[in-house]
Design an enzyme around this catalytic site. Structure first.
Site, PDB file in Angstrom:
ATOM      1  CB  CYS A 143      50.161  64.155  45.369  1.00  0.00           C
ATOM      2  SG  CYS A 143      50.154  65.083  43.831  1.00  0.00           S
ATOM      3  CG  HIS A 161      54.533  62.938  42.495  1.00  0.00           C
ATOM      4  ND1 HIS A 161      54.155  62.548  41.240  1.00  0.00           N
ATOM      5  CD2 HIS A 161      53.560  63.788  42.932  1.00  0.00           C
ATOM      6  CE1 HIS A 161      53.008  63.127  40.921  1.00  0.00           C
ATOM      7  NE2 HIS A 161      52.617  63.873  41.943  1.00  0.00           N
TER       8      HIS A 161
HETATM    9  N1  LIG Z   1      46.054  62.556  40.737  1.00  0.00           N
HETATM   10  C1  LIG Z   1      46.698  62.831  41.868  1.00  0.00           C
HETATM   11  O1  LIG Z   1      47.804  62.301  42.159  1.00  0.00           O
HETATM   12  C2  LIG Z   1      46.117  63.795  42.840  1.00  0.00           C
HETATM   13  C3  LIG Z   1      46.680  63.879  44.098  1.00  0.00           C
HETATM   14  C4  LIG Z   1      46.137  64.757  45.044  1.00  0.00           C
HETATM   15  C5  LIG Z   1      45.048  65.521  44.682  1.00  0.00           C
HETATM   16  N2  LIG Z   1      44.506  65.428  43.416  1.00  0.00           N
HETATM   17  C6  LIG Z   1      43.337  66.268  43.116  1.00  0.00           C
HETATM   18  O2  LIG Z   1      42.181  65.421  43.066  1.00  0.00           O
HETATM   19  C7  LIG Z   1      41.256  65.916  42.076  1.00  0.00           C
HETATM   20  C8  LIG Z   1      40.938  64.797  41.089  1.00  0.00           C
HETATM   21  O3  LIG Z   1      42.120  64.358  40.481  1.00  0.00           O
HETATM   22  P1  LIG Z   1      42.186  63.052  39.560  1.00  0.00           P
HETATM   23  O4  LIG Z   1      43.632  62.919  39.234  1.00  0.00           O
HETATM   24  O5  LIG Z   1      41.460  61.918  40.173  1.00  0.00           O
HETATM   25  O6  LIG Z   1      41.372  63.560  38.247  1.00  0.00           O
HETATM   26  P2  LIG Z   1      40.604  62.681  37.128  1.00  0.00           P
HETATM   27  O7  LIG Z   1      41.245  61.369  36.961  1.00  0.00           O
HETATM   28  O8  LIG Z   1      40.486  63.599  35.960  1.00  0.00           O
HETATM   29  O9  LIG Z   1      39.142  62.446  37.766  1.00  0.00           O
HETATM   30  C9  LIG Z   1      38.219  63.497  37.952  1.00  0.00           C
HETATM   31  C10 LIG Z   1      36.952  62.960  38.604  1.00  0.00           C
HETATM   32  O10 LIG Z   1      36.083  64.051  38.889  1.00  0.00           O
HETATM   33  C11 LIG Z   1      34.806  63.807  38.314  1.00  0.00           C
HETATM   34  N3  LIG Z   1      34.179  65.061  37.886  1.00  0.00           N
HETATM   35  C12 LIG Z   1      34.669  65.969  37.035  1.00  0.00           C
HETATM   36  N4  LIG Z   1      33.774  66.989  36.873  1.00  0.00           N
HETATM   37  C13 LIG Z   1      32.717  66.694  37.663  1.00  0.00           C
HETATM   38  C14 LIG Z   1      31.482  67.339  37.939  1.00  0.00           C
HETATM   39  N5  LIG Z   1      31.159  68.507  37.366  1.00  0.00           N
HETATM   40  N6  LIG Z   1      30.629  66.749  38.817  1.00  0.00           N
HETATM   41  C15 LIG Z   1      30.931  65.570  39.392  1.00  0.00           C
HETATM   42  N7  LIG Z   1      32.086  64.899  39.168  1.00  0.00           N
HETATM   43  C16 LIG Z   1      32.970  65.466  38.312  1.00  0.00           C
HETATM   44  C17 LIG Z   1      35.096  62.910  37.134  1.00  0.00           C
HETATM   45  O11 LIG Z   1      33.918  62.214  36.783  1.00  0.00           O
HETATM   46  P3  LIG Z   1      33.491  61.852  35.257  1.00  0.00           P
HETATM   47  O12 LIG Z   1      33.921  60.418  35.044  1.00  0.00           O
HETATM   48  O13 LIG Z   1      32.023  61.986  35.324  1.00  0.00           O
HETATM   49  O14 LIG Z   1      34.164  62.805  34.352  1.00  0.00           O
HETATM   50  C18 LIG Z   1      36.167  61.996  37.736  1.00  0.00           C
HETATM   51  O15 LIG Z   1      35.551  61.014  38.548  1.00  0.00           O
HETATM   52  C19 LIG Z   1      41.923  67.140  41.470  1.00  0.00           C
HETATM   53  O16 LIG Z   1      41.438  68.289  42.131  1.00  0.00           O
HETATM   54  C20 LIG Z   1      43.387  66.945  41.775  1.00  0.00           C
HETATM   55  O17 LIG Z   1      44.087  68.149  41.847  1.00  0.00           O
HETATM   56  C21 LIG Z   1      45.003  64.572  42.501  1.00  0.00           C
END
Ligand SMILES: NC(=O)c1ccc[n+]([C@@H]2O[C@H](COP(=O)([O-])OP(=O)(O)OC[C@H]3O[C@@H](n4cnc5c(N)ncnc54)[C@H](OP(=O)(O)O)[C@@H]3O)[C@@H](O)[C@H]2O)c1
Length: 352
Positions: A132, A248
């Site tokens: 991001c 950010h």
């Molecule tokens: N946040 C940002 O600004 C941003 C920007 C760019 C990229 N990212 C990347 O995007 C990814 C997710 O980020 P986030 O911020 O959305 O995290 P988050 O809010 O913690 O959400 C994680 C998601 O992944 C699911 N998950 C976790 N373990 C799993 C498994 N074993 N099988 C299937 N689903 C699973 C969770 O489902 P449950 O509800 O079942 O736990 C939830 O839907 C990360 O790799 C992060 O680095 C984030």
């Protein structure tokens, strides 16, 4: 139906900060989906998410639930992507992946819409969405690179907690409430220190023997890959976490090959798609995270000459990390794949 849609679209990580924003953006931009299938872990299987105003049941990610999908927008963490992206491709879905796992693989295009669109052309079943922090900087730097070349970049970031996900937002809220109420603050679980009313000069982790964090390494490496910069171009990043929920901010110092005045730079940036110049600092007009939150555009301001170098400019760049920094760009990449009839896994394709 592969080829020209509408598509069966999976959203993996649909209950997360990025995944839930992807669901919103798919509906807002009217992506040609015959069905959107929300996928997550067993923890939230059976719960409901809102898709285009209807409540839809979340399905557990399994070998069965991934069958028949044309496209999957994935944001369930690097570990899940490392294991499941090859399975999704094998099952016939093109993957747009938000995690860091595949981004630097040679056979994986790393794409910022409006910056390096043509990179999608050679996908092998997966297109990676950049980090991001990197994403929003690319939109601001691309017109500068094209007009004046880039010799060196120094970036310092001030990153919001939603960049870490749902649990980090809850941690900031709980700590802030405790501080305001004069209560004891619970030991942090997401960050190494209290983030409320604080600034942490650490985003992600330090790998053994490295004095840069994994986030700083990503910013430097991904910038080079997306903009096609050679090793001759110096890049240095310092990333800090600040107690902001969404958006950010970045101070970017860019040294160009040819002279570029702040006026010319302002004009170039104001013409570039997806960028808005807000630059009247005397009147209090400059980009703020609370202004960027909920918007797809990246905001740029404080464009000024660096007095220490005749070919350096300073910029202040702010973007919504969940939208252009993640979900919006993922959907824009899906749109590019659709427009170019690339929602199909090439015969014999594999990644890794
Ligand atoms: N946040 C940002 O600004 C941003 C920007 C760019 C990229 N990212 C990347 O995007 C990814 C997710 O980020 P986030 O911020 O959305 O995290 P988050 O809010 O913690 O959400 C994680 C998601 O992944 C699911 N998950 C976790 N373990 C799993 C498994 N074993 N099988 C299937 N689903 C699973 C969770 O489902 P449950 O509800 O079942 O736990 C939830 O839907 C990360 O790799 C992060 O680095 C984030």
């Amino acid at each position: 139906m592969s080829g020209n849609g509408p598509y069966r679209v999976g959203v993996l990580g649909a209950t997360g900060a990025v995944g839930s924003t992807i669901l919103e953006v798919l509906a807002e931009r009217k992506f040609p989906a015959s069905e959107v299938v929300p996928l997550a872990s067993a923890r939230s299987a059976g719960s409901k998410v809102s898709i285009g105003g209807s409540d839809v049941e979340v399905q557990e990610l399994t070998e069965d639930s991934i069958q028949g999908l044309d496209l999957v927008l994935s944001s369930a963490g690097g570990k899940v992507s490392s294991e499941w992206a090859p399975k999704l491709i094998e099952a016939g879905a093109v993957v747009v992946d938000n995690t860091s796992f595949w981004r630097m693989h040679d056979d994986v295009p790393l794409v910022v819409a409006d910056v390096n669109d043509d990179a999608v052309q050679d996908h092998n079943g997966l297109v990676a969405n950049p980090n991001c922090t990197t994403m929003q900087m690319m939109v601001a730097l691309k017109p500068i690179l094209d007009a004046a070349g880039i010799e060196r970049l120094i970036v310092s970031t001030y990153q919001s907690v939603s960049g870490t996900g749902r649990k980090a937002i809850e941690e900031l809220r709980a700590e802030s409430q405790a501080v305001l109420d004069g209560d004891k603050i619970n030991p942090p679980e997401v960050y190494p220190h209290q983030v409320a009313f604080n600034v942490l000069p650490q985003v992600e982790n330090f790998k053994d023997g490295d004095d840069y964090t994994t986030e700083e390494r990503k910013v430097m490496a991904e910038t080079r890959k997306i903009l096609g910069l050679t090793e001759d171009v110096g890049i240095s990043a310092t990333c800090a976490r600040v107690p902001v929920v969404t958006g950010h901010s970045e101070s970017v110092n860019v040294q160009t090959e040819r002279d570029l005045s702040p006026e010319e730079c302002r004009e170039l940036l104001s013409e570039f798609p997806g960028l808005i110049v807000l630059d009247d600092p005397g009147a209090g007009i400059y980009p703020l995270p609370i202004a960027a939150a909920g918007r797809d555009e990246v905001l740029v301001g404080r464009i000024r000459r660096d007095p220490s170098h005749e070919r350096c400019l300073n910029l202040w760049v702010v973007g919504d990390n969940l939208r252009k920094g993640a979900a919006t760009n993922a959907v824009q990449v899906a749109e590019l794949l659709h427009q170019r009839d690339l929602v199909r896994v090439p015969a014999g394709a594999s990644i890794g």
